[in-house]
Design an enzyme around this catalytic site. Structure first.
Site, short mmCIF file in Angstrom:
data_model
loop_
_atom_site.label_atom_id
_atom_site.label_comp_id
_atom_site.label_asym_id
_atom_site.label_seq_id
_atom_site.Cartn_x
_atom_site.Cartn_y
_atom_site.Cartn_z
N ARG A 24 0.96 -1.35 0.41
CA ARG A 24 0.10 -0.44 0.01
C ARG A 24 0.77 0.86 -0.20
NH1 ARG A 24 -5.29 1.90 3.77
NH2 ARG A 24 -6.31 0.52 1.90
N HIS A 60 -7.35 0.67 -6.30
CA HIS A 60 -7.98 0.35 -5.01
C HIS A 60 -8.59 -1.10 -5.62
CE1 HIS A 60 -7.74 -1.36 -0.92
NE2 HIS A 60 -8.75 -0.55 -0.60
N ASP A 104 -17.33 7.57 -1.62
CA ASP A 104 -15.95 7.24 -0.43
C ASP A 104 -15.32 8.59 -0.12
OD1 ASP A 104 -13.30 6.55 0.05
OD2 ASP A 104 -12.39 7.03 -2.08
N GLN A 150 -9.95 -3.90 -2.63
CA GLN A 150 -11.24 -3.28 -2.97
C GLN A 150 -12.74 -3.77 -3.88
OE1 GLN A 150 -12.29 -1.89 0.67
NE2 GLN A 150 -14.34 -2.22 -0.27
N ARG A 196 -13.87 -8.06 2.09
CA ARG A 196 -12.40 -8.50 1.53
C ARG A 196 -11.45 -9.39 2.08
NH1 ARG A 196 -10.31 -3.17 1.76
NH2 ARG A 196 -8.41 -4.06 1.56
N CYS A 210 -16.50 2.27 0.43
CA CYS A 210 -15.28 0.82 1.06
C CYS A 210 -14.54 1.52 2.17
CB CYS A 210 -14.01 1.70 0.14
SG CYS A 210 -13.50 3.17 0.16
N1 NVA Z 1 -10.10 6.42 -1.90
C1 NVA Z 1 -9.41 6.15 -0.34
C2 NVA Z 1 -9.74 5.25 -0.36
C3 NVA Z 1 -9.38 4.06 0.99
C4 NVA Z 1 -9.67 3.29 1.44
C5 NVA Z 1 -8.19 6.77 -0.07
O1 NVA Z 1 -7.26 6.49 -1.18
O2 NVA Z 1 -7.76 7.32 1.32
N1 CP Z 2 -11.34 -0.27 2.71
C1 CP Z 2 -9.70 0.44 2.95
O1 CP Z 2 -9.29 0.00 2.36
O2 CP Z 2 -9.99 0.17 4.57
P1 CP Z 2 -8.17 -0.03 5.10
O3 CP Z 2 -7.78 1.73 4.61
O4 CP Z 2 -8.29 0.68 6.83
O5 CP Z 2 -6.99 -0.59 4.66
#
Ligand code: NVA
Ligand code: CP
Length: 300
Positions: free
Chosen positions: A102, A129, A219, A132, A287, A259
């Site tokens: 990540r 992502h 989101d 997800q 997930r 998400c």
């Molecule tokens: N768009 C959000 C998704 C988190 C799961 C981010 O990138 O922070």
């Molecule tokens: N939705 C998601 O990826 O959650 P986290 O940021 O908690 O991993």
């Protein structure tokens, strides 16, 4: 399938292969049927951003599959002090059977895959992502029976989630609409690809986007790494909210997904969120199942 870097790399058959295996693994877990497909395998998990769901579901998933996982924060490993991705990839490939990353740049995930010799799974970048959205597709299929022909409307920022939902939705035969301010549209190349390969609408009019939708999705307005833009984004996205009024425009039996984490009162009202909490937390649970399927496909 050697890696999961983005959904665009997967065929429709590969996506359904993951969803079918995820359903099977969910059934086995529920019925206490052991499924140690990855006995003795080791997954590394590099995080340069925060996470609750991704971190814990990958760790739990590896344990349930009989393997182990190692949490690697960039605050602790040499990557965070400037050791290049290409060297990190070559070193970790000597110890591990797979890696989940990540981070910010999609190119870092791609570079890891190019330079390492183990499967790489994208656990979120600024660009997409995929994990997800595999869980999202699994959840929609559970509730609606199938995906083809359904309309999914995403309300808000044309961000990593919007990008992956477009690709995953179009590849599984869904109609996708993105309702976002003009200045925050999804990736232009993804939009072009989607228009050539299926039915996509991008509109700044949330009522147009939500019309007759089977699935409403949203989101946060400011993603991880965009904290400095918070005030500006709050202004730009005001009104891009799933509320009870907007739900009247979607189909009467429309489901709502998010998400998570959620900012109640911004992209969705507390009322709509709580009315659809069962779907949203099933989505979060999925997930685990979807990623276990990905792990089995890549590491077994
Ligand atoms: N768009 C959000 C998704 C988190 C799961 C981010 O990138 O922070
Ligand atoms: N939705 C998601 O990826 O959650 P986290 O940021 O908690 O991993």
């Amino acid at each position: 399938m050697k890696h999961l870097l983005k959904l665009a790399d997967l065929s429709t058959e590969e996506i359904y292969g993951i969803l079918n295996l995820a359903d099977q693994l969910k059934y086995e877990r529920k019925n206490h049927i052991p499924h140690p497909h990855l006995a003795g395998k080791k997954l590394g998990m590099i995080f340069t951003k925060s996470s609750t769901r991704t971190r814990v579901s990958f760790a739990a998933g590896m344990t349930e599959l009989g393997g182990t996982s190692e949490f690697l924060s960039d605050r602790d490993i040499q990557l965070g002090r400037g050791e290049p991705i290409k060297d990190t990839a070559r070193v970790l490939s000597r110890y591990l059977d797979g890696i989940m990353i990540r981070t910010f740049k999609q190119s870092d995930v791609e570079d890891f895959a190019k330079n390492g010799s183990i499967p790489v799974i994208n656990g979120l970048t600024d660009y997409c992502h995929p994990c997800q959205v595999l869980a999202d597709l699994m959840t929609v299929r559970e509730y609606k029976g199938s995906l083809k022909g359904l309309k999914l409307c995403f309300v808000g920022d044309g961000n990593n989630m919007a990008n992956s939902l477009i690709v995953g939705g179009i590849k599984t035969g869904m109609e996708v609409s993105i309702a976002c301010p003009d200045a925050y549209r999804p990736d232009a190349q993804i939009v072009q690809w989607a228009k050539e390969n299926g039915k996509l609408t991008v509109t700044s009019d949330i009522r147009e986007g939500a019309a007759d939708a089977d699935v409403m999705y949203t989101d946060v307005w400011a993603s991880m790494g965009q904290e400095a833009e918070k005030a500006e984004r709050e202004k730009a996205f005001r009104g891009y909210c799933i509320d009870a009024e907007l739900m009247k425009i979607a189909k009467p039996d429309a489901m709502v997904l998010h998400c998570l984490p959620v900012h109640r009162g911004e992209e969705i009202t507390d009322e709509v969120f709580e009315a659809h909490a069962e779907e949203i937390f099933d989505e979060a649970e999925n997930r685990l199942h979807a990623q276990k399927a990905v792990l089995v496909k890549l590491l077994k």
